[in-house]
Write a protein that holds these residues in place. Structure first.
Motif, PDB file in Angstrom:
ATOM      1  N   ARG A 122      32.766  37.778  51.175  1.00  0.00           N
ATOM      2  CA  ARG A 122      33.545  39.017  51.156  1.00  0.00           C
ATOM      3  C   ARG A 122      34.638  38.989  52.223  1.00  0.00           C
ATOM      4  O   ARG A 122      35.771  39.387  51.982  1.00  0.00           O
ATOM      5  CB  ARG A 122      32.632  40.224  51.385  1.00  0.00           C
ATOM      6  CG  ARG A 122      33.397  41.561  51.394  1.00  0.00           C
ATOM      7  CD  ARG A 122      32.491  42.729  51.710  1.00  0.00           C
ATOM      8  NE  ARG A 122      31.744  43.162  50.530  1.00  0.00           N
ATOM      9  CZ  ARG A 122      30.480  42.858  50.294  1.00  0.00           C
ATOM     10  NH1 ARG A 122      29.799  42.092  51.164  1.00  0.00           N
ATOM     11  NH2 ARG A 122      29.863  43.289  49.219  1.00  0.00           N
ATOM     12  N   LEU A 125      37.544  36.685  51.147  1.00  0.00           N
ATOM     13  CA  LEU A 125      38.402  37.329  50.155  1.00  0.00           C
ATOM     14  C   LEU A 125      39.255  38.423  50.803  1.00  0.00           C
ATOM     15  O   LEU A 125      40.433  38.578  50.472  1.00  0.00           O
ATOM     16  CB  LEU A 125      37.539  37.934  49.042  1.00  0.00           C
ATOM     17  CG  LEU A 125      36.762  36.932  48.181  1.00  0.00           C
ATOM     18  CD1 LEU A 125      35.837  37.673  47.232  1.00  0.00           C
ATOM     19  CD2 LEU A 125      37.705  36.028  47.412  1.00  0.00           C
ATOM     20  N   ARG A 126      38.653  39.174  51.729  1.00  0.00           N
ATOM     21  CA  ARG A 126      39.392  40.237  52.403  1.00  0.00           C
ATOM     22  C   ARG A 126      40.570  39.662  53.188  1.00  0.00           C
ATOM     23  O   ARG A 126      41.669  40.202  53.171  1.00  0.00           O
ATOM     24  CB  ARG A 126      38.458  41.016  53.332  1.00  0.00           C
ATOM     25  CG  ARG A 126      39.103  42.230  53.987  1.00  0.00           C
ATOM     26  CD  ARG A 126      38.169  42.864  55.007  1.00  0.00           C
ATOM     27  NE  ARG A 126      37.880  41.928  56.095  1.00  0.00           N
ATOM     28  CZ  ARG A 126      38.728  41.674  57.088  1.00  0.00           C
ATOM     29  NH1 ARG A 126      39.926  42.256  57.124  1.00  0.00           N
ATOM     30  NH2 ARG A 126      38.396  40.821  58.046  1.00  0.00           N
ATOM     31  N   LEU A 129      43.383  38.685  50.823  1.00  0.00           N
ATOM     32  CA  LEU A 129      44.087  39.857  50.298  1.00  0.00           C
ATOM     33  C   LEU A 129      44.974  40.482  51.368  1.00  0.00           C
ATOM     34  O   LEU A 129      46.085  40.935  51.084  1.00  0.00           O
ATOM     35  CB  LEU A 129      43.078  40.874  49.767  1.00  0.00           C
ATOM     36  CG  LEU A 129      42.337  40.442  48.490  1.00  0.00           C
ATOM     37  CD1 LEU A 129      41.164  41.375  48.215  1.00  0.00           C
ATOM     38  CD2 LEU A 129      43.283  40.414  47.297  1.00  0.00           C
ATOM     39  N   ARG A 134      47.139  35.828  46.519  1.00  0.00           N
ATOM     40  CA  ARG A 134      46.425  36.157  45.291  1.00  0.00           C
ATOM     41  C   ARG A 134      45.065  35.471  45.300  1.00  0.00           C
ATOM     42  O   ARG A 134      44.856  34.465  45.974  1.00  0.00           O
ATOM     43  CB  ARG A 134      47.230  35.698  44.078  1.00  0.00           C
ATOM     44  CG  ARG A 134      48.578  36.377  43.951  1.00  0.00           C
ATOM     45  CD  ARG A 134      49.336  35.839  42.758  1.00  0.00           C
ATOM     46  NE  ARG A 134      48.660  36.140  41.508  1.00  0.00           N
ATOM     47  CZ  ARG A 134      49.091  35.757  40.308  1.00  0.00           C
ATOM     48  NH1 ARG A 134      50.182  35.034  40.217  1.00  0.00           N
ATOM     49  NH2 ARG A 134      48.438  36.066  39.215  1.00  0.00           N
ATOM     50  N   ILE A 135      44.153  36.025  44.536  1.00  0.00           N
ATOM     51  CA  ILE A 135      42.857  35.388  44.346  1.00  0.00           C
ATOM     52  C   ILE A 135      42.981  34.529  43.087  1.00  0.00           C
ATOM     53  O   ILE A 135      42.971  35.049  41.978  1.00  0.00           O
ATOM     54  CB  ILE A 135      41.727  36.425  44.193  1.00  0.00           C
ATOM     55  CG1 ILE A 135      41.717  37.381  45.386  1.00  0.00           C
ATOM     56  CG2 ILE A 135      40.388  35.716  44.054  1.00  0.00           C
ATOM     57  CD1 ILE A 135      41.485  36.714  46.718  1.00  0.00           C
ATOM     58  N   PHE A 138      41.816  34.694  38.689  1.00  0.00           N
ATOM     59  CA  PHE A 138      41.522  36.057  38.235  1.00  0.00           C
ATOM     60  C   PHE A 138      42.808  36.764  37.828  1.00  0.00           C
ATOM     61  O   PHE A 138      43.850  36.604  38.466  1.00  0.00           O
ATOM     62  CB  PHE A 138      40.801  36.839  39.331  1.00  0.00           C
ATOM     63  CG  PHE A 138      39.397  36.355  39.563  1.00  0.00           C
ATOM     64  CD1 PHE A 138      38.334  36.904  38.876  1.00  0.00           C
ATOM     65  CD2 PHE A 138      39.162  35.308  40.439  1.00  0.00           C
ATOM     66  CE1 PHE A 138      37.038  36.430  39.083  1.00  0.00           C
ATOM     67  CE2 PHE A 138      37.880  34.824  40.642  1.00  0.00           C
ATOM     68  CZ  PHE A 138      36.819  35.385  39.965  1.00  0.00           C
ATOM     69  N   VAL A 173      32.551  36.017  43.300  1.00  0.00           N
ATOM     70  CA  VAL A 173      33.903  36.549  43.515  1.00  0.00           C
ATOM     71  C   VAL A 173      34.210  37.606  42.456  1.00  0.00           C
ATOM     72  O   VAL A 173      34.750  38.677  42.771  1.00  0.00           O
ATOM     73  CB  VAL A 173      34.950  35.412  43.455  1.00  0.00           C
ATOM     74  CG1 VAL A 173      36.367  35.997  43.493  1.00  0.00           C
ATOM     75  CG2 VAL A 173      34.755  34.445  44.609  1.00  0.00           C
ATOM     76  N   GLU A 174      33.856  37.324  41.220  1.00  0.00           N
ATOM     77  CA  GLU A 174      34.083  38.288  40.136  1.00  0.00           C
ATOM     78  C   GLU A 174      33.367  39.597  40.412  1.00  0.00           C
ATOM     79  O   GLU A 174      33.903  40.680  40.145  1.00  0.00           O
ATOM     80  CB  GLU A 174      33.593  37.685  38.813  1.00  0.00           C
ATOM     81  CG  GLU A 174      33.841  38.576  37.604  1.00  0.00           C
ATOM     82  CD  GLU A 174      33.322  37.973  36.315  1.00  0.00           C
ATOM     83  OE1 GLU A 174      33.843  38.317  35.245  1.00  0.00           O
ATOM     84  OE2 GLU A 174      32.370  37.154  36.364  1.00  0.00           O
ATOM     85  N   LEU A 177      35.318  41.438  43.624  1.00  0.00           N
ATOM     86  CA  LEU A 177      36.733  41.805  43.556  1.00  0.00           C
ATOM     87  C   LEU A 177      37.005  43.275  43.239  1.00  0.00           C
ATOM     88  O   LEU A 177      37.889  43.880  43.865  1.00  0.00           O
ATOM     89  CB  LEU A 177      37.469  40.912  42.551  1.00  0.00           C
ATOM     90  CG  LEU A 177      37.992  39.587  43.095  1.00  0.00           C
ATOM     91  CD1 LEU A 177      38.780  38.842  42.030  1.00  0.00           C
ATOM     92  CD2 LEU A 177      38.852  39.799  44.334  1.00  0.00           C
ATOM     93  N   VAL A 181      39.711  45.213  45.554  1.00  0.00           N
ATOM     94  CA  VAL A 181      41.071  45.489  45.074  1.00  0.00           C
ATOM     95  C   VAL A 181      41.177  46.813  44.341  1.00  0.00           C
ATOM     96  O   VAL A 181      42.278  47.255  44.008  1.00  0.00           O
ATOM     97  CB  VAL A 181      41.589  44.342  44.175  1.00  0.00           C
ATOM     98  CG1 VAL A 181      41.597  43.031  44.921  1.00  0.00           C
ATOM     99  CG2 VAL A 181      40.774  44.222  42.895  1.00  0.00           C
ATOM    100  N   THR A 184      39.315  46.066  38.145  1.00  0.00           N
ATOM    101  CA  THR A 184      38.702  44.859  37.604  1.00  0.00           C
ATOM    102  C   THR A 184      39.767  43.834  37.263  1.00  0.00           C
ATOM    103  O   THR A 184      40.759  44.151  36.603  1.00  0.00           O
ATOM    104  CB  THR A 184      37.886  45.177  36.339  1.00  0.00           C
ATOM    105  OG1 THR A 184      36.845  46.105  36.677  1.00  0.00           O
ATOM    106  CG2 THR A 184      37.268  43.915  35.752  1.00  0.00           C
TER     107      THR A 184
END
Length: 243
Positions: A122, A125-126, A129, A134-135, A138, A173-174, A177, A181, A184
């Motif tokens: 987490r 990913l944070r 972002l 971009r991730i 996705f 990750v799915e 997210l 963000v 979905t």
């Protein structure tokens, strides 16, 4: 036995006895070994198993084409419309492959391999972002709920026993997210490619190589179709709204 020599060490050796790819005789490659397995051998230097070759074949099929509006296809058809040669038309399209078009699988594989070294997915990913990155893997301009190609590929990887840590991280990750963000983002084909190939032991740059090989088939088809079914510059006129 004759001595094999190659301008590019360890890839192709040519001698009196024949040709070898990565040490494997062409006699063994043609037929039983197949294209997907030979491609894996050439790119990675390792002999894919028959199960891995089935997966590579599915990845190649899924990436072969995505319509005239894909950047590489649009450029290829434009070149063909101007009656460049087949090789020049396909080469023009391939020049569009990079970070934005065709590079997301490479980026996703790199992200997942990095995530595998960290304790907090987490937080990774944070940070991405917050830095406006971009991730990769996705989101899609057409598929809003599900990318059917990604679903099929991940199902096949699981059925073949090839889905490993990176496929698991991709699904995590799915899950995370939407919380990060606020909406979905569909897991797309690039995410599936990156995770599966990483689990097969392919380096991130090799993911882009597979895309280039696969998409070249579609670009050839688009160029040949323009040569046979459209007048010179007709596609260009259509892009300009008939002007």
């Amino acid at each position: 036995m004759s001595e094999y020599k190659s301008d590019i060490p360890d890839i192709t050796q040519i001698g009196d006895e024949g040709i070898r790819y990565r040490g494997t005789m062409m006699d063994d490659l043609i037929g039983p070994f197949g294209f997907a397995r030979s491609l894996g051998l050439l790119i990675t230097g390792k002999r894919p198993s028959e199960t891995q070759a089935r997966m590579i074949d599915a990845l190649l099929v899924s990436a072969a084409d995505h319509g005239e509006k894909a950047p590489s296809a649009c450029i290829t058809i434009s070149a063909a419309s101007a009656r460049a040669s087949l090789g020049a038309s396909v080469a023009a399209g391939l020049l569009a492959v990079g970070d934005v078009h065709g590079g997301a699988a490479r980026q996703c594989a790199a992200m997942l391999l990095e995530a595998g070294k960290e304790k907090d997915l987490r937080e990774l990913l944070r940070r991405r972002l917050e830095s406006e990155k971009r991730i990769p893997g996705f989101g899609h301009r057409i598929y809003r709920e599900k990318d059917p190609r990604a679903t099929l590929l991940l199902q096949l990887a699981a059925e073949l026993g090839l889905a490993g840590r990176c496929c698991g991280l991709l699904q995590e990750v799915e899950r995370l997210l939407p919380e990060l963000v606020g909406k979905t983002l569909v897991l797309n084909i690039d995410g599936a490619h990156g995770a599966i190939l990483a689990d097969l032991g392919w380096e991130p740059s090799m993911c882009e190589a597979l895309f280039i090989v696969a998409r070249s088939a579609g670009l050839c088809a688009h160029a040949l179709e323009d040569f046979s079914s459209r007048r010179p510059l007709q596609f260009i006129s259509e892009l300009q709204g008939g002007r």
